[in-house]
Design an enzyme around this catalytic site. Structure first.
Site, mmCIF file in Angstrom:
data_model
loop_
_atom_site.group_PDB
_atom_site.id
_atom_site.type_symbol
_atom_site.label_atom_id
_atom_site.label_comp_id
_atom_site.label_asym_id
_atom_site.label_seq_id
_atom_site.Cartn_x
_atom_site.Cartn_y
_atom_site.Cartn_z
ATOM 1 N NE ARG A 73 -1.981 4.923 1.777
ATOM 2 C CZ ARG A 73 -2.579 3.993 1.054
ATOM 3 N NH1 ARG A 73 -3.550 3.258 1.567
ATOM 4 N NH2 ARG A 73 -2.248 3.792 -0.203
ATOM 5 C CG HIS A 96 1.621 7.080 -0.880
ATOM 6 N ND1 HIS A 96 0.743 8.130 -0.749
ATOM 7 C CD2 HIS A 96 0.982 5.982 -0.407
ATOM 8 C CE1 HIS A 96 -0.383 7.678 -0.209
ATOM 9 N NE2 HIS A 96 -0.257 6.379 0.011
ATOM 10 N NE ARG A 97 1.964 7.535 -8.371
ATOM 11 C CZ ARG A 97 1.011 7.990 -9.164
ATOM 12 N NH1 ARG A 97 1.012 7.659 -10.421
ATOM 13 N NH2 ARG A 97 0.054 8.772 -8.692
ATOM 14 C CD GLN A 110 -2.842 -1.060 2.459
ATOM 15 O OE1 GLN A 110 -2.514 -0.513 3.499
ATOM 16 N NE2 GLN A 110 -4.028 -1.617 2.297
ATOM 17 C CE1 TYR A 113 18.067 -7.072 5.514
ATOM 18 C CE2 TYR A 113 16.635 -8.618 4.371
ATOM 19 C CZ TYR A 113 17.666 -8.367 5.242
ATOM 20 O OH TYR A 113 18.309 -9.408 5.859
ATOM 21 C CB SER A 114 18.481 -6.903 -1.444
ATOM 22 O OG SER A 114 18.503 -7.939 -2.408
HETATM 23 C C1 LIG Z 1 -8.266 4.386 1.534
HETATM 24 C C2 LIG Z 1 -7.509 4.036 0.279
HETATM 25 C C3 LIG Z 1 -7.947 2.994 -0.526
HETATM 26 C C4 LIG Z 1 -7.235 2.663 -1.709
HETATM 27 N N1 LIG Z 1 -7.666 1.618 -2.477
HETATM 28 C C5 LIG Z 1 -6.970 1.271 -3.596
HETATM 29 C C6 LIG Z 1 -7.374 0.160 -4.419
HETATM 30 O O1 LIG Z 1 -8.361 -0.493 -4.144
HETATM 31 N N2 LIG Z 1 -6.603 -0.157 -5.495
HETATM 32 C C7 LIG Z 1 -5.501 0.569 -5.851
HETATM 33 O O2 LIG Z 1 -4.859 0.266 -6.860
HETATM 34 N N3 LIG Z 1 -5.103 1.629 -5.105
HETATM 35 C C8 LIG Z 1 -5.793 1.993 -3.989
HETATM 36 N N4 LIG Z 1 -5.373 3.046 -3.220
HETATM 37 C C9 LIG Z 1 -4.140 3.770 -3.629
HETATM 38 C C10 LIG Z 1 -4.492 5.130 -4.263
HETATM 39 O O3 LIG Z 1 -5.274 4.973 -5.441
HETATM 40 C C11 LIG Z 1 -3.199 5.894 -4.597
HETATM 41 O O4 LIG Z 1 -2.453 5.131 -5.517
HETATM 42 C C12 LIG Z 1 -2.344 6.137 -3.380
HETATM 43 O O5 LIG Z 1 -3.128 6.656 -2.346
HETATM 44 C C13 LIG Z 1 -1.222 7.111 -3.716
HETATM 45 O O6 LIG Z 1 -1.784 8.375 -3.925
HETATM 46 P P1 LIG Z 1 -1.139 9.430 -4.927
HETATM 47 O O7 LIG Z 1 -1.021 8.860 -6.290
HETATM 48 O O8 LIG Z 1 -1.945 10.693 -4.796
HETATM 49 O O9 LIG Z 1 0.303 9.650 -4.247
HETATM 50 P P2 LIG Z 1 1.708 9.922 -4.940
HETATM 51 O O10 LIG Z 1 2.102 8.806 -5.806
HETATM 52 O O11 LIG Z 1 2.643 10.315 -3.830
HETATM 53 O O12 LIG Z 1 1.440 11.158 -5.851
HETATM 54 C C14 LIG Z 1 1.159 12.457 -5.291
HETATM 55 C C15 LIG Z 1 0.521 13.284 -6.369
HETATM 56 O O13 LIG Z 1 1.481 13.480 -7.407
HETATM 57 C C16 LIG Z 1 0.828 13.419 -8.672
HETATM 58 N N5 LIG Z 1 1.401 12.296 -9.442
HETATM 59 C C17 LIG Z 1 2.333 11.400 -9.006
HETATM 60 N N6 LIG Z 1 2.648 10.550 -9.986
HETATM 61 C C18 LIG Z 1 1.896 10.911 -11.057
HETATM 62 C C19 LIG Z 1 1.750 10.396 -12.357
HETATM 63 N N7 LIG Z 1 2.471 9.359 -12.823
HETATM 64 N N8 LIG Z 1 0.874 10.999 -13.190
HETATM 65 C C20 LIG Z 1 0.141 12.043 -12.776
HETATM 66 N N9 LIG Z 1 0.225 12.581 -11.551
HETATM 67 C C21 LIG Z 1 1.096 12.023 -10.694
HETATM 68 C C22 LIG Z 1 -0.667 13.251 -8.404
HETATM 69 O O14 LIG Z 1 -1.262 14.517 -8.326
HETATM 70 C C23 LIG Z 1 -0.684 12.618 -7.040
HETATM 71 O O15 LIG Z 1 -1.887 12.840 -6.317
HETATM 72 C C24 LIG Z 1 -6.069 3.414 -2.069
HETATM 73 C C25 LIG Z 1 -5.644 4.456 -1.238
HETATM 74 C C26 LIG Z 1 -6.339 4.774 -0.088
HETATM 75 C C27 LIG Z 1 -5.838 5.899 0.792
#
Ligand SMILES: Cc1cc2nc3c(=O)[nH]c(=O)nc-3n(C[C@H](O)[C@H](O)[C@H](O)COP(=O)(O)OP(=O)(O)OC[C@H]3O[C@@H](n4cnc5c(N)ncnc54)[C@H](O)[C@@H]3O)c2cc1C
EC number: 2.1.1.148
Length: 301
Positions: A223, A113-114, A109, A121-122
């Protein structure tokens, strides 16, 4: 405590040798630096390094030559203004590097957050420890009847005991097989990168995770929220405690505007206005879907 005496000694040694510096120092963060905060049954989170403090945010916002701080109340007000108006880049001037030990299913999970830098750890190079997350009885819940992505009532009595037995047995058996595949009495043994594949998702892994404060707040907003799974929330809550000490003004603004605030749709604003004007608004005449209305009512009653 999840640390061996050798690991604890390394941490103690780092803390025993403070050095003077010209760099910005957060007194609140210094007390956390290197220390391991336990999370879940075998996990931990600790700060390995950090850059910046509250003043670094105002310094960047003012593009200052010096420390960039004015009076305490002006700085606090500026940080609240930046947070309120989503002026996010000054928050990116602060960075933190965590060492996290966490179950693999939580890591899956977390890694979504990219906007962070990660080094894990490998398990191709090293052998994983015999450590598995087993939920405490107060977190052993049944599937929620209303939320497909959530938990319901606690499992109790025989049912809870049966589930815990299965979790422990599966973990131990798969680790026994892992060990026996790695070393086969004088034979070569299976490569580590292959032997690991029979380990369950509750085995612990570790990584270094470096992120700036803006993206950390984004992570924590998602989170540390009650909708996040308890296990990742436990780490997010531990991080909240650390960040509160590190950048108290920024954290207070985040707590107020992001954790404590709510987002309203245009329809939501209209319904609130109509209600304030004395109109009885129901799901039927709100223009909202069933789900939207349920969430809106959950907030405003
Ligand atoms: C309660 C909950 C339930 C979830 N359920 C699921 C699920 O069922 N299945 C699932 O697959 N995921 C699920 N997720 C994961 C969710 O969809 C997001 O992948 C995760 O929360 C990371 O968020 P983020 O992409 O905003 O964060 P980050 O990757 O840190 O990105 C931060 C922001 O940067 C921008 N960004 C980053 N990379 C890119 C990119 N390549 N292109 C465009 N903009 C970008 C976006 O604005 C993004 O909001 C869940 C998350 C939560 C909190």
């Amino acid at each position: 405590m999840p640390l061996t005496p050798e690991q604890q000694a390394e941490i103690d040694e780092q803390r025993a040798n403070p050095r003077p510096t010209l760099r910005a120092v957060s007194e609140g963060m210094e007390k956390h630096l290197y220390l391991a905060h336990p999370v879940l049954d075998h996990g931990l989170i600790r700060v390995v390094d950090y850059m910046g403090d509250d003043a670094a945010i105002t310094q960047a916002a003012r593009v200052s030559y010096g420390r960039g701080t004015k009076s305490v109340s002006t700085d606090e007000g500026l940080i609240r203004y930046l947070m309120r108006h989503w002026h996010s880049t000054p928050f990116e001037m602060c960075e933190v590097k965590f060492h996290v030990k966490l179950p693999v299913f939580v890591a899956r999970q977390w890694i979504r957050h990219r906007t962070a830098n990660v080094n894990e750890y490998s398990a191709r190079y090293s052998i994983l420890d015999r450590e598995f997350y087993i939920p405490a009885p107060e977190h052993l819940s049944a599937q929620s009847a209303v939320n497909r992505q959530g938990r319901g009532e606690l499992l109790e009595g025989e049912e809870a005991a049966r589930v815990l037995d299965l979790l422990r047995e599966d973990a131990m058996r798969s680790y026994d097989h892992y060990e026996s595949m790695l070393s086969q009495d004088g034979q070569k043994g299976l490569a580590r990168e292959l032997a690991r594949m029979n380990l369950p998702a509750n085995v612990y892994t570790q990584w270094y995770w470096k992120v700036d404060l803006h993206n950390l707040f984004h992570f924590l907003r998602l989170r540390a929220d009650s909708h996040a799974q308890y296990e990742i929330r436990a780490y997010a809550n531990a991080m909240c405690d650390i960040v509160r000490d590190w950048v108290p003004f920024a954290y207070a603004a985040f707590e107020d505007y992001r954790l404590g605030g709510v987002q309203l749709s245009g329809k939501g604003v209209e319904v609130l206005k109509r209600r304030l004007a004395g109109e009885t608004v129901t799901e039927e005449n709100s223009g909202m879907s069933k789900g939207e209305w349920r969430e809106f009512e959950g907030l405003w009653g």
